[in-house]
Design an enzyme around this catalytic site. Structure first.
Site, PDB file in Angstrom:
ATOM      1  N   LYS A 297      -4.579  -8.020 -23.161  1.00 34.01           N
ATOM      2  CA  LYS A 297      -3.716  -8.268 -21.994  1.00 34.01           C
ATOM      3  C   LYS A 297      -2.237  -8.117 -22.365  1.00 34.01           C
ATOM      4  O   LYS A 297      -1.433  -9.060 -22.266  1.00 34.01           O
ATOM      5  CB  LYS A 297      -3.960  -9.636 -21.383  1.00 34.01           C
ATOM      6  CG  LYS A 297      -5.342  -9.783 -20.773  1.00 34.01           C
ATOM      7  CD  LYS A 297      -5.441 -11.005 -19.893  1.00 34.01           C
ATOM      8  CE  LYS A 297      -6.834 -11.227 -19.382  1.00 34.01           C
ATOM      9  NZ  LYS A 297      -7.817 -11.606 -20.421  1.00 34.01           N
TER      10      LYS A 297
HETATM   11  P1  BMP Z   1     -16.442 -16.679 -19.344  1.00 33.82           P
HETATM   12  O1  BMP Z   1     -17.600 -15.796 -18.779  1.00 33.82           O
HETATM   13  O2  BMP Z   1     -16.888 -17.512 -20.476  1.00 33.82           O
HETATM   14  O3  BMP Z   1     -15.740 -17.485 -18.277  1.00 33.82           O
HETATM   15  O4  BMP Z   1     -15.383 -15.658 -19.991  1.00 33.82           O
HETATM   16  C1  BMP Z   1     -14.649 -14.737 -19.254  1.00 33.82           C
HETATM   17  C2  BMP Z   1     -13.847 -13.832 -20.150  1.00 33.82           C
HETATM   18  O5  BMP Z   1     -13.163 -12.886 -19.334  1.00 33.82           O
HETATM   19  C3  BMP Z   1     -12.791 -14.516 -20.977  1.00 33.82           C
HETATM   20  O6  BMP Z   1     -12.694 -13.826 -22.208  1.00 33.82           O
HETATM   21  C4  BMP Z   1     -11.508 -14.338 -20.215  1.00 33.82           C
HETATM   22  O7  BMP Z   1     -10.393 -14.253 -21.071  1.00 33.82           O
HETATM   23  C5  BMP Z   1     -11.749 -13.021 -19.508  1.00 33.82           C
HETATM   24  N1  BMP Z   1     -11.092 -12.892 -18.182  1.00 33.82           N
HETATM   25  C6  BMP Z   1     -11.383 -13.739 -17.140  1.00 33.82           C
HETATM   26  O8  BMP Z   1     -12.193 -14.668 -17.265  1.00 33.82           O
HETATM   27  N2  BMP Z   1     -10.715 -13.567 -15.946  1.00 33.82           N
HETATM   28  C7  BMP Z   1      -9.825 -12.576 -15.732  1.00 33.82           C
HETATM   29  O9  BMP Z   1      -9.307 -12.450 -14.627  1.00 33.82           O
HETATM   30  C8  BMP Z   1      -9.555 -11.693 -16.784  1.00 33.82           C
HETATM   31  C9  BMP Z   1     -10.216 -11.841 -17.993  1.00 33.82           C
HETATM   32  O10 BMP Z   1     -10.001 -10.968 -18.962  1.00 33.82           O
END
Ligand code: BMP
Length: 457
Positions: A297
């Site tokens: 990012k």
């Molecule tokens: P999780 O499924 O455990 O919530 O993880 C989501 C992943 O996607 C994390 O690595 C987070 O940094 C990334 N992410 C997100 O959740 N929302 C966004 O809008 C952008 C992301 O990159």
């Protein structure tokens, strides 16, 4: 708890649905007419209704509640009293004098508002109301509706990235009334005929298959991703948000066969070392045929991003196939990502994100124009020339208590037309990461097959 059917039949007694021939506002003749306003005249029913609606929702995710005027105003008020969610009031027309405000009540920019609607038909009135709320800097992620007339409105809103929760659907209602002999078989047939003939037709353009996207893809990384999806029957990207090299490599080896790409946050690896972390990771990527997506990012000026991309301890340009980047630095800030694909952050999944409608539109313009960009991270459908990557995916959770908001894989694939679902904790926190990855892979791929009219293999 009383049954939903018993509750509905009590509501029905108040005269909320009439059957016969009715000319609607649009001029169309409908075999039924719904008016939920009588519900507000029975305080006990209104209170129970409020609780039924609240029970369906991830309440932690909301700061405010608002009813679409007028029928949903008492419903939103009752829900506010039952949940202590602060109420805001949306006017139908702005006041002619004084503040000229459209939204009344106490609110702050960045707060997330739950929207309440009585009946959803085409979804058009909601689509008019939502921007008026969003223009105040308030976000809307979820809409709760008492009755879905099943004419396409729910799908229209879901395609725009809103979660729509409905208490009753018209077919469910007809079934209950038929069982209680309030409706005869012939009435039900007439209603079904009407519903079939009166769908709004926004979704006529069909979803492209990965093969069709591959034919028009220009960027080599986009092509590789699509080829991998086709070869592995998968649209799953796993997010490996683990803290050590060992965990990262173990996870990659276990779930490698099921994923198209492994998404890393390489700066959270506590024992990072290019030789022991990256080299074996690259070998695993080759072994299991997946790409490496570094979720860095980037969010700076082009010059600095170039340094962050190629220097420092992580040397991302040496190993990542594609990276995520904000576009806040403007078009030229993306020029430095040569030889990798860029996934632009257009909209975030977290509660209160500042990536509102205006930001999304502006960011999308940059992303669409830039040759290094292969797609976007978003919670909304994107134009066909960009691949859509959607995080915030879970089969079991609606939130994480820290602002994350989840959709199901089916919702993302069907309604947002996501190309790649991104799953983190749903996989690496599971007791059996391999079978969790397989479960998400199947959920994502079967939803894709269903949408493109292909059958499951
Ligand atoms: P999780 O499924 O455990 O919530 O993880 C989501 C992943 O996607 C994390 O690595 C987070 O940094 C990334 N992410 C997100 O959740 N929302 C966004 O809008 C952008 C992301 O990159």
């Amino acid at each position: 708890m009383e049954s939903k059917k018993k509750f509905f039949l009590e509501c029905y007694e108040l005269g909320i649905i009439k059957f016969g021939r009715f000319t609607l506002k649009s001029g169309i003749e409908s075999p039924f007419y719904v008016d939920l306003r009588p519900l507000a005249s029975d305080p006990k029913i209104l209170k129970r209704l409020a609780n039924y609606l609240l029970d369906m929702l991830p309440l932690d995710n909301f700061d405010l509640i608002c009813g679409v005027p007028y029928a949903a105003l008492p419903m939103a008020t009752a829900m506010s009293l039952e949940s202590y969610l602060p109420l805001i009031i949306k006017r139908k027309e702005a006041k002619e004098h004084g503040t000229k405000k459209l939204i009344e009540g106490i609110y702050k920019k960045g707060q997330n508002c739950l929207l309440v609607e009585d009946v959803i038909t085409s979804g058009k009135s909601l689509l008019e109301t939502i921007p008026e709320i969003e223009d105040e800097g308030i976000t809307v992620s979820d809409i709760v509706v008492v009755l879905d007339r099943e004419q396409g409105g729910k799908e229209l809103l879901e395609a725009k990235g809103y979660r729509v929760h409905t208490l009753f659907t018209i077919s469910e209602v007809c079934k209950m009334l038929q069982e209680e002999e309030h409706l005869c078989d012939e009435d039900v047939l007439r209603i079904n005929d009407f519903l079939r003939g009166n769908q709004i037709t926004f979704k006529e353009d069909v979803r492209l298959t990965y093969e069709q996207k591959l034919e028009v893809a220009e960027h080599s990384v986009a092509k590789k991703l699509l080829e991998t999806a086709i070869a592995k029957n998968s649209n799953l990207i796993a997010s490996a948000d683990v803290l050590t090299t060992q965990e990262l490599l173990d996870l990659a080896d276990k779930i490698g066969p099921h994923i198209v790409a492994l998404k890393t946050h390489i700066d959270i690896i506590t024992d990072f070392d290019p030789d022991t972390t990256i080299l074996p990771l690259k070998d695993l990527a080759v072994k299991h045929n997946f790409l490496l997506m570094e979720d860095r990012k980037f969010a700076d000026i082009g010059y600095t991003q170039e340094l962050q991309f190629s220097y420092g301890m992580y040397k991302i340009s040496n190993w990542a196939d594609f990276v995520t980047s904000h576009v806040i630095g403007g078009y030229e800030s993306l020029d430095c990502f040569l030889n990798v694909g860029v996934v632009a952050i257009l909209g975030m999944s977290s509660k209160g994100t500042l990536t509102d409608r205006n930001y999304h539109e502006q960011a999308l313009k940059v992303a669409q124009d830039h040759p290094n960009v292969i797609g976007g991270v978003s919670q909304k459908q994107l134009p066909e020339n960009l691949l859509l990557f959607t995080p915030g995916i879970s089969l079991s959770d609606s939130g994480d208590g820290k602002g994350q908001q989840y959709h199901s894989p089916e919702h993302a694939i069907k309604n947002l037309r996501t190309d790649f679902i991104i799953v983190g904790r749903g996989i690496y926190k599971s007791d059996d990461a391999e079978s969790a990855a397989l479960q998400y892979k199947l959920a994502g791929w079967n939803a894709y097959l269903a949408e493109t009219g292909k059958s499951a293999r």
